[in-house]
Enzyme design. Structure first.
Site, PDB file in Angstrom:
ATOM      1  N   HIS A 171     -46.444 -14.339  47.230  1.00 12.55           N
ATOM      2  CA  HIS A 171     -45.431 -14.691  46.232  1.00 12.55           C
ATOM      3  C   HIS A 171     -45.051 -13.456  45.415  1.00 12.55           C
ATOM      4  CE1 HIS A 171     -44.249 -16.930  42.367  1.00 12.55           C
ATOM      5  NE2 HIS A 171     -43.314 -17.174  43.258  1.00 12.55           N
ATOM      6  N   HIS A 227     -36.911 -12.189  40.296  1.00 10.44           N
ATOM      7  CA  HIS A 227     -37.383 -13.546  40.042  1.00 10.44           C
ATOM      8  C   HIS A 227     -36.381 -14.367  39.240  1.00 10.44           C
ATOM      9  CE1 HIS A 227     -40.110 -16.838  39.479  1.00 10.44           C
ATOM     10  NE2 HIS A 227     -40.099 -16.723  38.173  1.00 10.44           N
TER      11      HIS A 227
END
Length: 302
Positions: free
Chosen positions: A51, A93
């Protein structure tokens, strides 16, 4: 397993990983720790998905963080995707650049803007207000102050194409076929800015040839754009959508054009009440809780 609070601070470690040795379900062993057992749906080892790359050690969503994650054994890397003013997908992000780059050191306050994001008014440096040329002037920083800050201001902000090229480079160097798990971030917000994420996502995958369905999973926290991808954009781009009809419900599985996915080549395997969908030895999907598919009557190729 590690236990973190909501801010990302480590509270305690380790918490014992559950040992499922007494379960009747299929068990596989952790490659890193053969004494620890895991229960998976298809009996295969679980996928390790990095991630944001190795974001605990290096600034997130950088080529360096992705490469380190691959070296550490990741099966997939997960780039979050936003878009520039000139329509190029980049790995960040959030649309805001403030916390993960040195944007405030490179550009003045006048480049900030105020927008509504997830129902809240946000004032920030937004990625879509900068061209790719301007984005490439920025350098990534570690957003969490309790993590190593010594790698700040070294790495560029990569494009999605550059992320794919990194994976292809690693494959050429090592033979390792790592997958990519891109997430389209805030697609409705970007639609409101007149900058759709989905079309450049498909275009980038096609132009790079990175279309192996076993190596590309597309995710989103929104449903509408995934449905649009499945029902409209991917078929228009020449991909194969395999629809499994379950009563009045339909589950769509993506396959790439030109691979020859058909009723004679699709592999359906029933496993403990679930159906594994595979092609050429690669798992495309796991349909949980449903069996009894007839590839000639309950499966539609579009």
């Amino acid at each position: 397993l590690l236990h973190f609070d909501s801010t990302g601070k480590l509270i305690e470690a380790p918490i014992a990983t559950p040992n499922l040795a007494n379960s009747d379900e299929p068990l596989v062993r952790s490659p890193q720790n053969p004494e620890v057992l895991f229960n998976t749906l298809d009996g295969e080892p679980p996928l390790v998905i990095a991630h944001r790359g190795a974001s605990g050690e290096l600034p997130e969503h950088t080529l360096e963080a992705y490469r380190r994650a691959i070296v550490q054994g990741a099966d997939f890397i997960e780039p979050d995707l936003v878009i520039t003013q000139d329509g190029v997908l980049i790995a960040r992000h959030e649309p805001m650049l403030d916390d993960t780059t040195n944007v405030a050191e490179v550009f003045g306050e006048e480049r900030k803007s105020t927008k509504i994001l997830d129902g809240e008014e946000v004032r920030a440096y937004f990625a879509e207000d900068f061209t790719l040329e301007e984005i490439k002037q920025l350098r990534a920083v570690q957003p969490r102050d309790f993590r190593d800050q010594s790698f700040n201001n070294q790495s560029e902000i990569p494009t999605f194409k550059e992320v794919i090229e990194l994976v292809e480079e690693v494959e050429a160097e090592t033979g390792e076929k790592v997958g990519i798990y891109p997430e389209t971030k805030h697609p409705t917000f970007f639609d409101e800015q007149g900058l759709s994420l989905e079309e450049p996502l498909i275009s980038t995958l096609q132009s790079t040839g990175f279309t192996d369905p076993s190596r590309i999973f597309i995710q989103s926290f929104e449903v509408a754009n995934l449905l649009d991808l499945q029902n409209n954009l991917l078929p228009e781009a020449g991909n194969t959508i395999v629809d499994f009809e379950i009563g009045t419900d339909v589950i769509g599985v993506l396959g790439s054009a030109g691979l020859g996915i058909s009723s004679s080549t699709l592999e359906l395997t029933e496993m403990d009440g679930n159906t594994k969908v595979a092609f050429d030895g690669n798992t495309l999907a796991m349909i949980n809780g449903v069996t009894g598919f007839d590839v000639n009557t309950s499966v539609v190729f579009a």
